[in-house]
Design a protein around this motif. Structure first.
Motif, mmCIF file in Angstrom:
data_model
loop_
_atom_site.group_PDB
_atom_site.id
_atom_site.type_symbol
_atom_site.label_atom_id
_atom_site.label_comp_id
_atom_site.label_asym_id
_atom_site.label_seq_id
_atom_site.Cartn_x
_atom_site.Cartn_y
_atom_site.Cartn_z
ATOM 1 N N LYS A 1 -46.583 88.259 -68.085
ATOM 2 C CA LYS A 1 -47.486 89.408 -67.919
ATOM 3 C C LYS A 1 -46.801 90.505 -67.105
ATOM 4 O O LYS A 1 -46.877 91.695 -67.456
ATOM 5 C CB LYS A 1 -48.761 88.975 -67.198
ATOM 6 C CG LYS A 1 -49.612 87.990 -67.949
ATOM 7 C CD LYS A 1 -50.767 87.554 -67.062
ATOM 8 C CE LYS A 1 -51.494 86.367 -67.620
ATOM 9 N NZ LYS A 1 -52.575 85.917 -66.729
ATOM 10 N N CYS B 1 -45.928 94.244 -68.473
ATOM 11 C CA CYS B 1 -46.491 95.428 -67.818
ATOM 12 C C CYS B 1 -45.396 96.357 -67.310
ATOM 13 O O CYS B 1 -45.512 97.587 -67.426
ATOM 14 C CB CYS B 1 -47.408 95.003 -66.677
ATOM 15 S SG CYS B 1 -48.928 94.213 -67.223
ATOM 16 N N TRP C 1 -54.341 93.368 -68.103
ATOM 17 C CA TRP C 1 -53.110 93.071 -67.370
ATOM 18 C C TRP C 1 -52.549 94.319 -66.688
ATOM 19 O O TRP C 1 -52.079 94.250 -65.554
ATOM 20 C CB TRP C 1 -52.062 92.483 -68.302
ATOM 21 C CG TRP C 1 -52.386 91.117 -68.816
ATOM 22 C CD1 TRP C 1 -53.366 90.278 -68.382
ATOM 23 C CD2 TRP C 1 -51.718 90.436 -69.863
ATOM 24 N NE1 TRP C 1 -53.351 89.120 -69.109
ATOM 25 C CE2 TRP C 1 -52.344 89.174 -70.026
ATOM 26 C CE3 TRP C 1 -50.659 90.744 -70.709
ATOM 27 C CZ2 TRP C 1 -51.939 88.242 -70.981
ATOM 28 C CZ3 TRP C 1 -50.249 89.817 -71.648
ATOM 29 C CH2 TRP C 1 -50.894 88.573 -71.788
ATOM 30 N N LEU D 1 -50.790 91.450 -60.041
ATOM 31 C CA LEU D 1 -49.711 90.710 -60.700
ATOM 32 C C LEU D 1 -48.450 90.894 -59.861
ATOM 33 O O LEU D 1 -47.875 91.973 -59.822
ATOM 34 C CB LEU D 1 -49.454 91.232 -62.122
ATOM 35 C CG LEU D 1 -50.500 90.939 -63.166
ATOM 36 C CD1 LEU D 1 -50.091 91.560 -64.501
ATOM 37 C CD2 LEU D 1 -50.690 89.457 -63.335
#
Length: 121
Positions: free
Chosen positions: A15, A19, A46, A55
């Motif tokens: 992820k 991103c 995300w 994240l």
């Protein structure tokens, strides 16, 4: 309507990388959707988490550590099982073999016929 298949989980590292690539302009959202077969809503979720800082590499490291700990626990269980089997194998008696100092004979076939008393040793 086509089936998407089983429920998938994506690692935090995946992820995070996706991103970063989208935010850096390396790949577009639609290209990411098509190439990884991910919905636009999931990518947006995300990206929102990425922008908020949810994240992080720490989460990725924590998930890797959790995977390693699970693997270690499974290996420890296997070692315990093999140790018990080895102990059991050591405790069970074995048949004597020809390599021992004592001679071993295998007698097979019908028993000896009874003598009439006239045989001398």
């Amino acid at each position: 309507m086509t089936s998407r298949g089983p429920y998938r989980r994506h690692s935090t590292a995946f992820k995070l990388q996706l991103c970063q690539d989208i935010r850096a302009g390396v790949i577009g959202r639609r290209d990411a959707q098509r190439s990884h077969n991910i919905s636009a809503n999931l990518i947006q979720l995300w990206l929102t988490q990425f922008d908020r800082g949810d994240l992080t590499d720490e989460e990725a490291e924590a998930s890797v550590i959790a995977e390693y700990e699970a693997r270690i626990a499974a290996l420890e269980r296997k070692v315990g099982q093999l140790t018990m089997e080895l102990d059991l194998a050591k405790k069970t008696p074995r048949m004597p073999t020809a390599n021992n100092s004592e001679k071993s004979f295998v007698i097979s076939g019908p028993g000896p016929a009874p003598s009439g008393g006239g045989a001398k040793p």
